[in-house]
Design a protein around this motif. Structure first.
Motif, PDB file in Angstrom:
ATOM      1  N   UNK A   6       6.800  -7.624  -9.158  1.00 44.15           N
ATOM      2  CA  UNK A   6       5.657  -8.207  -8.292  1.00 44.15           C
ATOM      3  C   UNK A   6       6.504  -8.061  -7.041  1.00 44.15           C
ATOM      4  N   UNK A   7       7.554  -8.168  -7.133  1.00 45.73           N
ATOM      5  CA  UNK A   7       8.613  -7.999  -5.691  1.00 45.73           C
ATOM      6  C   UNK A   7       9.195  -6.820  -5.347  1.00 45.73           C
ATOM      7  N   UNK A   8       9.335  -6.284  -6.568  1.00 47.45           N
ATOM      8  CA  UNK A   8       9.334  -4.410  -6.584  1.00 47.45           C
ATOM      9  C   UNK A   8       8.768  -3.888  -5.601  1.00 47.45           C
ATOM     10  N   UNK A   9       6.924  -3.759  -5.884  1.00 50.73           N
ATOM     11  CA  UNK A   9       6.231  -3.203  -5.253  1.00 50.73           C
ATOM     12  C   UNK A   9       5.976  -4.100  -3.920  1.00 50.73           C
ATOM     13  N   UNK A  10       6.269  -5.441  -3.782  1.00 56.09           N
ATOM     14  CA  UNK A  10       6.536  -6.277  -2.130  1.00 56.09           C
ATOM     15  C   UNK A  10       7.636  -5.432  -1.226  1.00 56.09           C
ATOM     16  N   UNK A  11       8.055  -5.498  -1.930  1.00 56.73           N
ATOM     17  CA  UNK A  11       9.071  -4.393  -1.328  1.00 56.73           C
ATOM     18  C   UNK A  11       9.216  -2.733  -0.752  1.00 56.73           C
ATOM     19  N   UNK A  12       8.353  -2.091  -1.540  1.00 59.31           N
ATOM     20  CA  UNK A  12       7.589  -0.719  -1.358  1.00 59.31           C
ATOM     21  C   UNK A  12       7.131  -1.457   0.048  1.00 59.31           C
TER      22      UNK A  12
END
Length: 88
Positions: A6-12
């Protein structure tokens, strides 16, 4: 760096939004400069066409939340006054 999915998606998502917002803000500033430059040159016709192009763009930036709606209103008002003073 982000470790969770979820954090990776949020960064994207943040990177995409930042790029979009930067593009819209930069383009808006360029259009505003074109209006001011036309006014400085004393070219009323060019200033009027540039103003007609920048007003919807500023409104769109305010709608998207890139600038505050009061800021948009203030920018439009000041640019309109500049162009109207040139035509008078």
């Amino acid at each position: 760096m982000a470790n969770h999915k979820s954090a990776i998606k949020r960064n994207k998502q943040n990177a995409l939004r930042n790029a979009r917002n930067t593009h819209i803000r930069s383009t808006m500033r360029t259009y505003v400069k074109q209006v001011r430059q036309a006014v400085a040159e004393g070219n009323a016709e060019s200033a009027k066409t540039a103003l007609e192009r920048v007003i919807p763009f500023i409104d769109k930036a305010a709608t998207k939340g890139i600038i505050h709606k009061a800021t948009a209103s203030r920018k439009i008002s000041r640019l309109t006054r500049l162009v109207n003073a040139l035509q008078a």
